[in-house]
Design a protein around this motif. Structure first.
Motif, PDB file in Angstrom:
ATOM      1  N   THR A   1     -72.124 -18.263 -13.565  1.00  0.00           N
ATOM      2  CA  THR A   1     -73.557 -18.535 -13.548  1.00  0.00           C
ATOM      3  C   THR A   1     -74.161 -18.145 -14.897  1.00  0.00           C
ATOM      4  N   GLY A   2     -75.036 -19.010 -15.416  1.00  0.00           N
ATOM      5  CA  GLY A   2     -75.692 -18.719 -16.688  1.00  0.00           C
ATOM      6  C   GLY A   2     -74.833 -18.981 -17.904  1.00  0.00           C
ATOM      7  N   SER A   3     -73.741 -19.743 -17.730  1.00  0.00           N
ATOM      8  CA  SER A   3     -72.817 -19.972 -18.849  1.00  0.00           C
ATOM      9  C   SER A   3     -73.027 -21.325 -19.514  1.00  0.00           C
ATOM     10  N   GLY A   4     -74.071 -22.049 -19.133  1.00  0.00           N
ATOM     11  CA  GLY A   4     -74.330 -23.343 -19.767  1.00  0.00           C
ATOM     12  C   GLY A   4     -73.494 -24.474 -19.216  1.00  0.00           C
TER      13      GLY A   4
ATOM     14  N   ASN B   1     -74.337 -10.973 -16.455  1.00  0.00           N
ATOM     15  CA  ASN B   1     -73.603 -12.175 -16.838  1.00  0.00           C
ATOM     16  C   ASN B   1     -72.639 -11.850 -17.979  1.00  0.00           C
TER      17      ASN B   1
END
Length: 459
Positions: free
Chosen positions: A115-118, A54
């Motif tokens: 993805t996974g960036s809040g 990420n």
């Protein structure tokens, strides 16, 4: 057991090959022989695992507090949630701050970050802060029940994940959210916000039924109340336990009094009958169920209450959140676009009484015109007068002059599965890893706890 990427991939691959060979090829020796060497070739049944890191996103220190565009009342609500550790961060990503700023400029949002960036926080923070703000500013409006926010998902698995987040944020067992809510509304006697999941998995369809009430009660007793304290604490910590102040009393009501008794302090409504009686402030569903809800008499009360709330004030607007928006393209996109228009018709409102927040990790950059057209088509907005703001994630700038030069060929034969094992083996693996890259201090480590601290400082 080792749960490394290679071992997991290998286990899945071998089980699939074994299953297909036994189930479909086992009775035909000729076919079995002919498929040898073919069935386990890369590209036939599987691909090699693809591992992607990420990206790191730009962080804004004290980003909410220092923003010029977030109203002071909203800053106060979010600051209290930061202090209570309710899923709001003091140093958020810049796109999370931007989402709040644009939301409070009355914009519709399309948030597209990796993805996974809040991304979830980009709609959770505006949603919850605006609900608390309404209860604080206009308590007469707050008295009227109604769906303030409708969260639409393409799959039940995503709905369940969102429910887990809401339980941890609004339905925490220690009552921290209630304290934040009462502190900002300055009134301990008003009702607290409630949320509910309304999907095919929500018990139960149809009219109230004694037998079904008892069946739900038995299920809750078996799956939750029978567990030991350690398991229950774990379930609560990961959001897999209903946000009920007293689940035992709720179960008792179903089992003995044939009632869906909701405590005033309950943050979650968990049966369809509860939601039909009380109407959640936040409704989480999928597009198939929403279509049924618009047509059936059972859910009529939900839309009547929402309509009353919308008509109370010009400031009252339905917040419509569409996560994974990229999945609504083609025919499914057309269905959802018509479904949104039917909802507006059902509530007898125009498009300007609805705010939209769309999120996606799969929208291409540098195509703002096409993205805006997609968002407008989906949400029934005129593209010429649209209010959409597209928010992209800003990646952190990495200083290329820091760090170490390492000969990567030294790492090729290192067994990474050792990092998914016992603490003792992990410690040995870390020492071995650091010796490969010539970091001698690692040899002094005596425990895995020391190794964790050392690794953190090193990184």
């Amino acid at each position: 057991m080792d749960y490394g990427i290679k071992s997991t991939h290998s286990a899945l691959k071998n089980k699939l090959i074994s299953y297909i060979s036994a189930q479909y090829l086992g009775e035909n020796r000729m076919l079995l022989e002919a498929s040898k060497g073919k069935i386990d070739e890369i590209g036939t049944l599987y691909q090699e695992p693809f591992i992607e890191a990420n990206p790191a996103y730009e962080v804004k220190e004290n980003g909410i507090e220092n923003s010029e565009f977030i109203p002071e009342a909203i800053k106060k609500i979010l600051a209290d949630m930061v202090e209570a550790k309710l899923g709001v961060f003091k140093n958020p990503f810049s796109h999370q701050v931007e989402a709040l700023e644009e939301f409070y400029k009355n914009k519709d949002l399309l948030v597209t970050t990796g993805t996974g960036s809040g991304k979830t926080e980009c709609f959770m923070w505006p949603m919850i802060s605006s609900i608390v703000n309404e209860a604080s500013k206009d308590q007469n409006s707050w008295k009227q029940k109604g769906v303030r926010a409708l969260m639409l998902y393409p799959m039940n698995a995503l709905v369940s994940d969102q429910i887990s987040r809401l339980r941890r944020m609004m339905g925490d067992t220690e009552g921290r959210f209630r304290e934040v809510f009462y502190k900002n509304t300055k009134n301990n006697d008003i009702r607290i916000p409630k949320f509910g999941m309304y999907t095919g998995r929500t018990p139960y369809p149809g009219s109230d039924s004694k037998e079904r009430n008892k069946s739900i009660a038995n299920t809750f007793k078996r799956d939750l109340l029978s567990k030991n304290e350690k398991v229950l604490e774990k379930l609560k910590s990961i959001g897999k336990y209903p946000a009920k102040v007293d689940l035992e009393s709720f179960i008792y009501g179903l089992e003995n009094e044939d009632k869906h008794i909701t405590n005033d302090y309950d943050a979650e409504l968990i049966t369809r009958q509860e939601m039909q009686q009380l109407c959640p402030d936040i409704l989480i569903t999928n597009y198939s169920m929403l279509e049924y809800m618009l047509n059936r008499p059972f859910e009529k009360s939900i839309w009547l209450e929402t309509k009353k709330w919308l008509n109370l004030s010009t400031e009252n607007k339905l917040l419509f959140i569409i996560d994974e928006a990229h999945m609504y393209k083609g025919s499914s996109g057309g269905e959802v676009a018509f479904l949104i228009r039917r909802l507006l018709n059902r509530l007898d409102i125009s498009r300007d009484k609805v705010r939209f927040i769309l999120t996606s990790a799969s929208v291409p950059k540098n195509s703002d015109k096409e993205i805006t057209k997609f968002a407008c088509d989906l949400t029934s907005q005129n593209i010429e007068t649209n209010s959409f703001e597209i928010i992209y994630g800003k990646q952190q700038n990495i200083d290329e002059n820091i760090g170490m030069d390492i000969d990567f060929t030294k790492l090729l034969n290192f067994d990474t599965t050792l990092f998914q094992s016992s603490d003792e083996r992990k410690l040995d693996a870390l020492k071995s890893f650091f010796s490969i890259i010539d970091i001698e201090d690692a040899n002094k480590l005596n425990s895995f706890k020391e190794a964790q601290v050392f690794l953190y400082d090193f990184l």
